[in-house]
Design a protein around this motif. Sequence first.
Motif, PDB file in Angstrom:
ATOM      1  N   ALA A  43       9.820  -9.973  -7.402  1.00  7.76           N
ATOM      2  CA  ALA A  43       8.379  -9.862  -7.184  1.00  7.76           C
ATOM      3  C   ALA A  43       7.843 -11.084  -6.438  1.00  7.76           C
ATOM      4  O   ALA A  43       6.999 -10.957  -5.550  1.00  7.76           O
ATOM      5  N   ALA A  44       8.354 -12.265  -6.780  1.00 12.89           N
ATOM      6  CA  ALA A  44       7.892 -13.496  -6.129  1.00 12.89           C
ATOM      7  C   ALA A  44       8.190 -13.473  -4.632  1.00 12.89           C
ATOM      8  O   ALA A  44       7.377 -13.940  -3.826  1.00 12.89           O
ATOM      9  N   LYS A  45       9.331 -12.916  -4.245  1.00  9.33           N
ATOM     10  CA  LYS A  45       9.676 -12.822  -2.826  1.00  9.33           C
ATOM     11  C   LYS A  45       8.687 -11.906  -2.084  1.00  9.33           C
ATOM     12  O   LYS A  45       8.201 -12.248  -1.005  1.00  9.33           O
ATOM     13  N   VAL A  46       8.387 -10.771  -2.681  1.00  6.01           N
ATOM     14  CA  VAL A  46       7.440  -9.844  -2.055  1.00  6.01           C
ATOM     15  C   VAL A  46       6.058 -10.486  -1.978  1.00  6.01           C
ATOM     16  O   VAL A  46       5.380 -10.393  -0.952  1.00  6.01           O
ATOM     17  N   LEU A  47       5.655 -11.173  -3.049  1.00  5.02           N
ATOM     18  CA  LEU A  47       4.352 -11.845  -3.041  1.00  5.02           C
ATOM     19  C   LEU A  47       4.297 -12.946  -1.978  1.00  5.02           C
ATOM     20  O   LEU A  47       3.269 -13.123  -1.335  1.00  5.02           O
ATOM     21  N   ALA A  48       5.403 -13.647  -1.791  1.00 12.09           N
ATOM     22  CA  ALA A  48       5.445 -14.680  -0.751  1.00 12.09           C
ATOM     23  C   ALA A  48       5.266 -14.044   0.629  1.00 12.09           C
ATOM     24  O   ALA A  48       4.536 -14.585   1.479  1.00 12.09           O
ATOM     25  N   ASP A  49       5.899 -12.900   0.846  1.00 13.95           N
ATOM     26  CA  ASP A  49       5.738 -12.194   2.126  1.00 13.95           C
ATOM     27  C   ASP A  49       4.295 -11.739   2.319  1.00 13.95           C
ATOM     28  O   ASP A  49       3.742 -11.862   3.422  1.00 13.95           O
ATOM     29  N   LEU A  50       3.692 -11.210   1.253  1.00  6.95           N
ATOM     30  CA  LEU A  50       2.287 -10.799   1.338  1.00  6.95           C
ATOM     31  C   LEU A  50       1.394 -12.006   1.626  1.00  6.95           C
ATOM     32  O   LEU A  50       0.437 -11.909   2.397  1.00  6.95           O
ATOM     33  N   GLY A  51       1.715 -13.134   1.021  1.00  5.33           N
ATOM     34  CA  GLY A  51       0.948 -14.357   1.271  1.00  5.33           C
ATOM     35  C   GLY A  51       1.049 -14.801   2.722  1.00  5.33           C
ATOM     36  O   GLY A  51       0.067 -15.236   3.318  1.00  5.33           O
ATOM     37  N   LYS A  52       2.234 -14.672   3.299  1.00  2.06           N
ATOM     38  CA  LYS A  52       2.414 -15.023   4.716  1.00  2.06           C
ATOM     39  C   LYS A  52       1.607 -14.092   5.614  1.00  2.06           C
ATOM     40  O   LYS A  52       1.007 -14.533   6.605  1.00  2.06           O
ATOM     41  N   GLN A  53       1.593 -12.805   5.264  1.00  4.64           N
ATOM     42  CA  GLN A  53       0.798 -11.857   6.051  1.00  4.64           C
ATOM     43  C   GLN A  53      -0.683 -12.204   5.971  1.00  4.64           C
ATOM     44  O   GLN A  53      -1.389 -12.183   6.982  1.00  4.64           O
ATOM     45  N   ARG A  54      -1.146 -12.540   4.771  1.00  2.99           N
ATOM     46  CA  ARG A  54      -2.547 -12.930   4.602  1.00  2.99           C
ATOM     47  C   ARG A  54      -2.853 -14.180   5.399  1.00  2.99           C
ATOM     48  O   ARG A  54      -3.883 -14.270   6.070  1.00  2.99           O
ATOM     49  N   ASP A  55      -1.961 -15.176   5.342  1.00  2.00           N
ATOM     50  CA  ASP A  55      -2.167 -16.431   6.064  1.00  2.00           C
ATOM     51  C   ASP A  55      -2.216 -16.203   7.576  1.00  2.00           C
ATOM     52  O   ASP A  55      -3.044 -16.801   8.269  1.00  2.00           O
ATOM     53  N   ARG A  84      -3.218  -2.798   7.778  1.00  2.00           N
ATOM     54  CA  ARG A  84      -2.578  -1.593   7.228  1.00  2.00           C
ATOM     55  C   ARG A  84      -1.187  -1.897   6.679  1.00  2.00           C
ATOM     56  O   ARG A  84      -0.797  -1.352   5.643  1.00  2.00           O
ATOM     57  N   VAL A  85      -0.447  -2.784   7.343  1.00  2.00           N
ATOM     58  CA  VAL A  85       0.872  -3.181   6.836  1.00  2.00           C
ATOM     59  C   VAL A  85       0.713  -3.899   5.498  1.00  2.00           C
ATOM     60  O   VAL A  85       1.435  -3.610   4.537  1.00  2.00           O
ATOM     61  N   PHE A  86      -0.227  -4.830   5.424  1.00  2.00           N
ATOM     62  CA  PHE A  86      -0.473  -5.547   4.165  1.00  2.00           C
ATOM     63  C   PHE A  86      -0.815  -4.566   3.048  1.00  2.00           C
ATOM     64  O   PHE A  86      -0.271  -4.640   1.946  1.00  2.00           O
ATOM     65  N   GLY A  91       0.728  -1.781  -1.881  1.00  2.00           N
ATOM     66  CA  GLY A  91       0.905  -0.527  -2.612  1.00  2.00           C
ATOM     67  C   GLY A  91       2.337  -0.347  -3.077  1.00  2.00           C
ATOM     68  O   GLY A  91       2.586   0.067  -4.224  1.00  2.00           O
ATOM     69  N   LYS A  92       3.302  -0.675  -2.222  1.00  4.37           N
ATOM     70  CA  LYS A  92       4.718  -0.595  -2.606  1.00  4.37           C
ATOM     71  C   LYS A  92       5.017  -1.566  -3.747  1.00  4.37           C
ATOM     72  O   LYS A  92       5.776  -1.254  -4.657  1.00  4.37           O
ATOM     73  N   SER A  96       6.516  -0.631  -7.381  1.00  2.17           N
ATOM     74  CA  SER A  96       7.785  -1.191  -7.827  1.00  2.17           C
ATOM     75  C   SER A  96       7.653  -2.100  -9.046  1.00  2.17           C
ATOM     76  O   SER A  96       8.474  -2.054  -9.950  1.00  2.17           O
ATOM     77  N   PHE A  97       6.625  -2.945  -9.044  1.00  2.00           N
ATOM     78  CA  PHE A  97       6.533  -3.985 -10.061  1.00  2.00           C
ATOM     79  C   PHE A  97       5.310  -3.848 -10.973  1.00  2.00           C
ATOM     80  O   PHE A  97       5.267  -4.486 -12.012  1.00  2.00           O
ATOM     81  N   GLY A  98       4.341  -3.097 -10.579  1.00  2.00           N
ATOM     82  CA  GLY A  98       3.101  -3.033 -11.353  1.00  2.00           C
ATOM     83  C   GLY A  98       2.777  -1.622 -11.789  1.00  2.00           C
ATOM     84  O   GLY A  98       1.711  -1.130 -11.511  1.00  2.00           O
ATOM     85  N   LYS A  99       3.733  -0.982 -12.439  1.00  2.00           N
ATOM     86  CA  LYS A  99       3.558   0.429 -12.777  1.00  2.00           C
ATOM     87  C   LYS A  99       2.490   0.657 -13.840  1.00  2.00           C
ATOM     88  O   LYS A  99       2.025   1.764 -14.016  1.00  2.00           O
TER      89      LYS A  99
END
Length: 199
Positions: A43-55, A84-86, A91-92, A96-99
């Motif tokens: 989850a931390a890896k996906v969140l890091a990617d989302l953070g990079k997209q936001r940045d 839209r990618v973010f 959502g994915k 996956s992690f927040g059911k």
Amino acid sequence: MITQGNINFFVNWGKERLDEMEATLTSLEASAAEMQSDVREKAAKVLADLGKQRDAFRETLKKQSQAGEAAWGEAKTKMDADWRVFEAEAGKYLESFGKQLEQQQATFKLQADAQLKAWREIADRLGGDAEKFASERRADIDVALKRMSADAAEAEKKLEKLKQAGTHSWSALMTALTETRHAFDRANEAAREAFKRAA
């Protein structure tokens, strides 16, 4: 002639998206701390990617805040695709992690609050900008601002109803946010056009 005020309409669009990105990450990061360690790393890896997209989105918005309208047209197309990618990746992540329904509801609530806050801030700022025009040139602006306020109130009612119900699917919640986001975009564009006519 394009003024800084007109360009702010594009910034309004981008800031509303950025505020939702921030709200989404805040919610997802809060829930990640409660995950089991084996899942937390993924989850931390996906969140890091989302953070990079936001940045990256924030950086583009910052660079474009001083650009002209033609440059904004091109940048907005790319930023909209990035948004839209973010949104899809978030959502994915939730799938996956927040059911848990609670996580989806918490994320929705923060996104809805961010969206409504953006509506209010922009309507207030535009109202202040409208004061600078002579009364005979403000009629279109006043109509657009009243419409924006009415649309914001309608969006708020819709989102509040969904927040209180608490039993809707993630897709239903995202559909509601998308609908109110499009209403915001239409209101923002109508106000932009009114300001251009009055200038």
